[in-house]
Every structure is written in structure tokens, then in C-alpha cells.
Enzyme design. Structure first.
Site, PDB file in Angstrom:
ATOM      1  N   ASP A 189      -6.055   6.515  -0.638  1.00 55.02           N
ATOM      2  CA  ASP A 189      -4.728   6.248  -0.292  1.00 55.02           C
ATOM      3  C   ASP A 189      -3.968   5.943  -1.232  1.00 55.02           C
ATOM      4  O   ASP A 189      -4.281   5.669  -2.529  1.00 55.02           O
ATOM      5  CB  ASP A 189      -4.939   5.028   0.785  1.00 55.02           C
ATOM      6  CG  ASP A 189      -3.506   5.156   1.715  1.00 55.02           C
ATOM      7  OD1 ASP A 189      -2.955   6.286   1.828  1.00 55.02           O
ATOM      8  OD2 ASP A 189      -3.433   4.035   2.450  1.00 55.02           O
TER       9      ASP A 189
ATOM     10  N   GLU B  10      -0.128   9.472  -4.468  1.00 55.77           N
ATOM     11  CA  GLU B  10       0.785  10.311  -4.898  1.00 55.77           C
ATOM     12  C   GLU B  10       1.144  10.309  -6.403  1.00 55.77           C
ATOM     13  O   GLU B  10       1.472  11.325  -6.808  1.00 55.77           O
ATOM     14  CB  GLU B  10       2.220  10.040  -4.161  1.00 55.77           C
ATOM     15  CG  GLU B  10       2.215  10.419  -2.622  1.00 55.77           C
ATOM     16  CD  GLU B  10       1.331   9.343  -1.813  1.00 55.77           C
ATOM     17  OE1 GLU B  10       1.056   9.669  -0.532  1.00 55.77           O
ATOM     18  OE2 GLU B  10       1.374   8.055  -2.279  1.00 55.77           O
TER      19      GLU B  10
ATOM     20  N   ASP C  18       2.149   9.262   7.031  1.00 52.25           N
ATOM     21  CA  ASP C  18       2.292   8.171   7.942  1.00 52.25           C
ATOM     22  C   ASP C  18       3.262   8.575   9.048  1.00 52.25           C
ATOM     23  O   ASP C  18       4.331   8.179   9.200  1.00 52.25           O
ATOM     24  CB  ASP C  18       2.875   6.900   7.363  1.00 52.25           C
ATOM     25  CG  ASP C  18       1.740   6.154   6.420  1.00 52.25           C
ATOM     26  OD1 ASP C  18       0.581   6.470   6.537  1.00 52.25           O
ATOM     27  OD2 ASP C  18       2.359   5.617   5.664  1.00 52.25           O
TER      28      ASP C  18
END
Length: 799
Positions: free
Chosen positions: A407, A410, A475
Site C-alpha cells: 500500500d 505511489e 480509495d
């Protein structure tokens, strides 16, 4: 003239001169000479050299190396080695033509220009080509005024992305709905409705301008890096996805359990909670194959503990036993990890000592604040950091962890001042997730070569599929607006090589309890790559915690997902061998139908299924277009539809509109509670007959579901199905292919032949007549047969 007017005129003059300077710099590019280096054409100009090389007849690469630069550098996207392709160079006056059997690169010497065509079809041409400004390095092209443009990674803009200037900077968009210009997964890649693509093979941040000024201009802008791009072209969309994944790599086969149901939420706080959840799935007889543990596995609090990367023994006192107990029940355990090591975490001192973190300009660990605390960032490009991080994964995998959730990759916060071993944050930001997945994938190849990894991540780059990455759409808002764009994102990413893009089923962000929304999202999930309900925990994402009616509807969707596992697993095999996406846009079916270029809410799931989502509350009916050149059968009611037109379909509570193409074979299994019980020993084989279909085909791939490279190692079986219909006789043939190292079981096949409107005269398996049951109302024909090695045929004599 007033001061204000003078100021405006001065600004205008500066802008005009700056623009002219940039254009003039390139317009003055002068051809000087050319030469062939093997199969590579080198063009020498006054300000640098071009290197043009074919990878094969469908793919050509052009690199510009300005004077003073050493070479074109290394690609992070491309894995294909240039093939021994037959090329020809023709010089005629002012023009050079560099040709493969498919692609033609035409170079005008004066004025200097490069253009590309494929089998006589003009694709695009450099407009000003490479231009260096004070802040960016650009490459621009002239494109046709009518082209529809796809690509740029994951966005929510509608299928046609032309008219946007897209930022290339992976960044999460929390709670997005029907519009998002920047998301977790960006790519400097544009795909045209003319069945070609341009991949700007460069890592640093920048922009991809898809004709935002409406001047028929495609422009790539970057802060630095390689001036390299590939043009990929084909005659068909299937051919295009084959060639693009040939260039950038193909997805390895996932473990078969990946195609089952996941138990997931943000998040499980304790071992007791995890055990109770799985026990409830089993008690309710709802199939489940894996449980995903969010960040509470390594700490009790949301903030301050990221980077511990070890079980919190107070709330998870016996994790090894829990993992083993779940495995005994056929349930895999997956852990979340993040690349952030907080200064308050138990591993901070270790990370500093081992020098595994990104640094500041003088070599100290770069620390900064973000939502979870004060942190450093693992430098996934640094060999020392790769070994350190992998050893943590390896230790947990040795305890039985079967998959990983990466997670915030990026990375979520990545200050420009942070330095990696191979460049600044801005130079490597967009390939961080790519290299993180590479770290895990190559670790498995080294230390667990017989285990297929499961790598769930939300950020990557061009080619990340080859490292087994399974990305999700971020999300998303838990709302109807959040559901609406999910097909668009997955279809776009499938075109770009990323076939496993999927969504948090039910929606993630927001405490919205909407049972109809949840039901419709899970019904769509049956026909998307990964079935994984996930959400913030205030409203449960798991069906076992929903009210009775919603639970029952969810259970029905999950059971269908498991019944279709043989079909879905075969789609995974096809993707692995050819790059063909699991979810496919309708324009794959009708390549000349321009109206289909904008359609995303109806799509193909493999070759057999046509799926149309329901994304509005209380919707009673929906217009669904049925592709031409096929007949289609409602998957539930069996009603037949002729292709080439739209129909108003009444919606039903327990399923979304799904149709099967006439002439399709659908292998199915019933009764699984998880994939541990997967077996083709007793399977159903559905065939959708129609008198207009004179020949149909399908296939079924099978292996043990866990061996890496099972096909290459000969540890597989492949069943090929063919139908032939003429003069009231339907003949179906099964051919079996078995790998050299595979032992197959005999299969008891329950045949279901659809759309048989009269009772057959006779059915023969080989030369032997067999009994059958014909259902007059459903128009279905059922009989049993046994499939062994070799070729077999069933002949049905119709009235």
C-alpha cells in the site's frame, strides 16, 4: 501608452519570442547524414543523433540523443529484445524510407521530419519532434483530427481522453467518483483508435498532452530523462495487446486461489477477530479463499507504528498457528506492507544503521511528516535496501504468509528533495511501485521458486504486469458515483497491459450503508479480475456481516464466481500467453463501429460473456447493445437476442444483465467452499447452440494452481472444444493436450446444451448411444459423459 498596456505588451512579446525560440530551435534541425548499424538506422543532425530500430515488424523505437549526451540510457518498460526482422532502407532524393514488413518510417531530410505508417495506413508524424525548454524536454506529434485516444494510466475521464493534459505523477485520489484526472497509476502511454500506441519510454514526472489545445497535437513533456519512444501497431485489437505485452512483458499466472473470494477490511484488529470472521464465512457456507490483514497486524494504533513489519503479539499472540489453522481450512493469509519506516517504529534504528532509506543531499536519512507520522522511505532501487526489505518478506513467507498487499506505493508522499540511489524523487517517483513489485517478485523467484506470488499494489508503471502486480483502483467513494467508472478504469488499464486492475467491491471511502449498491457492486465483481470486497470498517465489507437478504444475494454472486473458476482461470492463462485482457471493450468485437469507442458500462468478459453493469439506484431497465455477427443468450433466462442492435433489458434483483455468445463453451464447477477443493473430476460443460452457428470453439486450461511456469514445465492439460452444425446434426469434439509432466484425472462431464427447442432423436458418445434429459421449458439438453485422454466426440441428431 500606459504602464499597464506596456506591461501587457511586454509579457505578450516575451511569450511569443519564447514560443518562437522553442519552435525555431527544432525547425532549424538539419539532416546531415545517415548510416546503418546492423538493423539500426542512425540519423545525424546538427543538434544530435536519432537511433531508429525495429523490435519486430509491428514495433519500432526512435531515440534522440542530443549533442553532449552519452547515450539513450536503459528502459524500465521494455523487455523484448529486437528480433532479426527483415528491414529495408530506401533513399530517394529528399526522402529516406526505413521499412519492416509492417511498419514504414519515412524521414524527410529538408525540412527534417519523421512519420510513421503501418501497412500503408498513416499513423502519426513528429510535429516539432524533440524540443528542450528551460524547464522541460518535450516530444510532439501531429495526429488525425478524428482519432479517439486512450491511455495515460488510470483516470476517470470517459473512454476518450482526447482534450486533456494529463499529469504524470502517481498520486492517490481519496473518495473519487465520476471524474478524476490524476490517480494512483499513471503511464506515459497513448493508444489510438487507429490501433497503434506510442509509449514514451521514460521514468521522470511530467505531462501527457492529448491535444488539449485542439491543434491535433500529441505532446509528451518531462523534466528530464530519455528521449525515447516506441510505436506499436497492428491490424486488430487482439494483435495490438499481443504486441504491446510482447514488448513490455506478460503477467505470470496467479495462484488459483486468487480467483476466489477475499475477506478484507480496514482493518482486523486482532487474531480473535480474524478467526471469528473466517469461522463465520464457513458457518454461513460462503466461499472464501483468503483473508487480508490491514495495518493493525503490526500495531494497535493507526498512527505511529508503520514500519514495525512484525506481528503485534499482544493482539496477535499466536500468528503462526493462526496462519496454519487458516491454511488447513483452505484460507490464505495476506499482509499489508508499506515502504514507510516511521521514526517511532521498532525498525527505525535498524533501517538507519543498514542505510536502506532515501537520503537528503548530504546522505542522511530524509525524514518528513505525513498522515501516519514522521517517516523515512525505503529506497527500493538500492541493492542493500532490496536485500533488507526482501529478508523481512522472506521471514514472514516462511511463517506461511501467502500473499502481499503493498500500500501507499505511489509513494503517497514523496518530497522532491528526497534522493534515491538512482536519482531524485521526481526522477523515479513513477517507477517506485514498479520496482517495489520487482523486489517482491524476484525475491520469490530466488527463494520460493515453486510458489506463485500474489502482489496487490495500487501504483506501478508501464510493464508492471510482468512482475505479477495486481493493482486496484484506489480509495473509491462508497457511492453509486464511485461504482460508475470502475469498468472504464479496468478496460483502459487492460488495453495498457495491466489486465488485473479491479476495485474494492462495495466501495471503500465513506460510511455509506447502501445494500442495493453493495449488491450491484458484488454482482459486477463476479466478472472482474479479482473478487475482493474491502472498505472502511464502520460499515462492513464482508457479506457475513450484512443483513439477511443482502447476505443471501452476495452469497449467490460469490457462488457464481466459484462456479466460473474454470472459465476465469482459462482467461488468466490466455492473458499469460497472449496479453489479451480479461475485460475487453466492445470495440474489440466491431473494430469499425466508432460508436462503441466510448462504451464502458457494457463489456466482454473473455470471449463468451457480455456483461452490463447497473450503476444507478432503483434502475428498472437498461439499454444494452449486443455486438454484431453473433447471437446472444441471457445467462439466466436463456432468452435469445440477435446481434447488431440494442435492447431494453428489464433488470432483476439477483443479477446484472449478462449474456453468452452463441457457439460458446462455458466450463463450470459446483459446490466449492474454496479453491482447495478445486477439481475437474466432476464438471459441467455448457454449450450455447444456435442454428446460425455452424462452428464454435472454446478451451479449458488446467494445472495444479500453484506451480510457477507450469505450462513451460509441461505440468498442465489443455482441453479444446469444437462444434460443427449442419443438416440437423450437432457434433462436438473434445481434444486433450497433456504436458509431458502432468498426470490428468478422468473427468465425469455433465453436459448442458442450450437452445435445443425440440427433443433430439439420438445422442452418441463416440459410437455408443447415451441417455439424455431434455427440458422443454428451458430448451436445455443434459447428459453425462466421461473425458479421457485423446480425442472424443458427441453427436446430437436433432429433429
Amino acid at each position: 501608452m500606459t504602464n499597464k498596456i506596456i506591461l501587457r505588451f511586454s509579457i505578450f512579446l516575451i511569450v511569443v519570442l519564447a514560443s518562437f525560440s522553442a519552435i525555431a530551435q527544432n525547425s532549424r534541425r538539419v539532416y546531415q547524414s545517415h548510416k546503418m548499424n546492423g538493423n539500426q538506422l542512425e540519423l545525424i543532425t546538427n543538434d544530435g543523433n536519432y537511433e531508429i530500430q525495429f523490435y519486430n515488424q509491428n514495433i519500432v523505437e526512435t531515440a534522440f540523443i542530443p549533442k553532449g549526451e552519452a547515450g539513450k540510457g536503459e528502459s524500465t518498460a521494455v523487455v523484448l529484445q529486437p528480433e532479426q526482422t527483415s528491414v529495408t532502407l530506401i533513399e530517394k532524393g529528399n526522402e529516406l524510407q526505413f521499412l519492416s514488413e509492417g511498419m514504414n518510417v519515412t524521414i524527410s531530410k529538408s525540412p527534417f521530419d519523421i512519420s510513421y505508417s503501418y501497412k500503408g495506413r498513416q499513423l502519426l508524424s513528429e510535429k516539432e519532434g524533440y524540443i528542450k525548454t528551460d524547464s522541460t524536454e518535450n516530444i510532439d506529434f501531429t495526429i488525425d483530427k478524428d482519432e479517439v485516444l486512450f491511455g495515460g494510466g488510470a483516470r476517470v475521464l470517459g473512454m476518450n481522453r482526447r482534450g486533456y493534459r494529463l499529469q504524470l505523477y502517481n498520486r492517490a485520489h481519496y473518495g473519487y467518483g465520476t471524474h478524476s484526472e490524476l490517480m494512483n497509476y499513471t503511464m506515459p502511454l497513448v493508444i489510438s483508435s487507429k490501433m497503434y500506441a506510442v509509449n514514451f519510454d521514460n521514468a521522470p514526472i511530467g505531462y501527457l498532452d492529448l491535444d488539449s489545445k485542439k491543434t491535433n497535437t500529441l505532446r509528451y513533456e518531462s523534466i528530464s530523462g530519455r528521449k525515447v519512444y516506441q510505436v506499436i501497431a497492428s491490424d486488430t485489437w487482439e494483435g495490438f495487446t499481443y504486441e504491446f505485452t510482447n514488448l513490455t512483458g506478460r503477467q505470470p499466472m496467479l495462484p488459483r486461489w486468487s480467483f476466489g473470494n477475499f475477506s478484507s477490511r480496514f482493518g482486523y484488529h486482532s487474531e480473535r477477530e480474524c478467526r471469528a470472521t473466517i469461522d463465520q464465512f464457513l458457518k454461513d457456507s460462503i466461499p472464501v479463499d483468503a483473508i487480508i490483514l490491514d495495518l493493525f497486524w503490526f500495531g494497535k494504533e493507526m498512527k505511529g507504528e508503520m514500519g514495525n513489519l512484525a506481528f503485534e503479539r499482544d493482539s496477535f499472540p499466536t500468528p503462526e498457528k493462526m496462519i496454519a489453522d487458516f491454511a488447513e481450512k483452505g484460507v490464505k493469509t495476506i499482509l499489508i506492507t508499506e515502504p514507510f519506516i516511521l521514526t517511532t517504529s521498532k525498525r527505525w534504528d535498524e533501517a538507519v544503521k543498514e542505510e536502506v532509506l532515501g537520503t537528503d543531499s548530504i546522505g542522511n536519512p530524509y525524514t518528513y511528516d505525513f498522515y501516519f507520522g514522521n517517516t523515512g522511505l525505503v529506497d527500493v532501487f538500492k541493492p542493500k535496501a532490496i536485500d533488507w526489505f526482501w529478508n523481512i518478506y522472506k521471514g514472514l513467507a516462511n511463517k506461511g504468509i501467502a500473499g502481499w498487499w503493498g500500500d501507499l506505493g505511489e509513494p503517497e508522499v514523496h518530497p522532491a528533495g528526497l534522493q534515491h540511489v538512482n536519482g531524485s524523487a521526481d526522477e523515479v517517483h513513477n517507477i517506485y511501485g514498479h520496482y517495489w513489485a520487482k523486489l517482491v517478485y524476484e525475491g520469490y523467484q530466488k527463494d520460493f521458486p515453486n510458489q506463485r506470488p500474489f502482489i496487490l499494489m495500487r501504483a506501478g508503471a508501464v510493464g508492471s504486469q510482468r512482475y505479477g502486480m495486481v493493482p486496484w483502483t484506489g480509495d473509491v467513494s462508497r457511492s453509486w458515483d464511485g461504482l460508475k467508472p470502475q469498468t472504464e478504469i479496468s478496460l483502459q488499464m487492460g488495453l495498457q497491459g495491466i489486465a488485473y486492475m479491479h476495485s474494492d467491491l462495495g466501495g471503500f471511502a465513506g460510511d455509506n450503508l447502501d445494500d442495493e449498491l453493495y449488491t450491484r457492486w458484488l454482482q459486477y465483481g463476479v466478472f472482474q479480475p479479482i473478487f475482493r470486497p474491502h472498505a472502511q470498517e464502520a460499515v462492513p465489507s464482508e457479506p457475513i456481516f450484512r443483513e439477511a437478504k443482502t447476505k443471501a444475494l452476495a452469497k449467490k454472486s460469490i457462488q457464481l464466481r466459484y462456479q466460473l473458476m474454470p472459465y476465469n482461470y482459462t482467461l488468466a492463462f490466455d492473458n499469460n500467453r497472449t496479453g489479451l485482457p480479461l475485460m475487453r471493450p466492445l470495440f474489440f468485437e466491431e473494430q469499425n463501429n466508432k460508436e462503441l469507442l466510448s462504451v464502458s458500462d457494457t463489456y466482454m468478459w473473455g470471449d463468451a460473456f457480455l456483461v452490463s453493469t447497473i450503476t444507478d439506484a432503483g434502475l428498472k431497465e437498461k439499454e444494452v447493445y449486443m455486438p454484431a455477427n453473433s447471437v446472444w443468450f441471457d445467462f439466466v433466462s436463456e432468452k435469445k437476442y440477435e446481434g447488431g442492435k440494442s435492447y431494453t433489458i428489464s433488470t432483476e434483483e439477483d443479477h446484472i444483465p449478462v449474456f453468452v455468445r452463441g457457439g460458446s463453451f462455458i466450463p463450470m464447477i459446483k459446490g466449492m467452499l474454496n479453491s482447495k477443493n478445486y477439481s475437474l473430476e466432476n464438471m459441467e460443460l455448457h454449450y450455447y447452440h444456435d442454428m446460425s452457428v455452424t462452428a464454435g470453439k472454446g478451451h479449458l486450461y488446467n494445472d495444479d494452481g500453484e506451480t510457477c511456469d507450469a505450462f513451460e514445465k509441461g505440468k498442465y492439460e489443455l482441453l479444446s472444444f469444437c462444434s460443427a452444425f449442419s443438416k440437423s446434426k450437432l457434433k462436438i469434439t473434445i481434444a486433450t493436450e497433456k504436458g509431458s509432466n502432468y498426470k490428468s484425472l478422468n473427468k465425469n462431464v455433465n453436459w448442458v446444451i442450450h437452445n435445443i427447442d425440440k427433443e433430439p432423436k439420438k445422442i452418441s458418445l463416440g459410437k455408443k448411444s447415451i441417455d439424455f434429459i431434455w427440458d422443454k421449458e428451458l430448451k436445455t439438453l443434459r447428459f453425462k459423459g466421461n473425458v479421457t485422454e485423446g480425442n472424443q466426440s458427441v453427436t446430437i441428431k436433432l429433429r
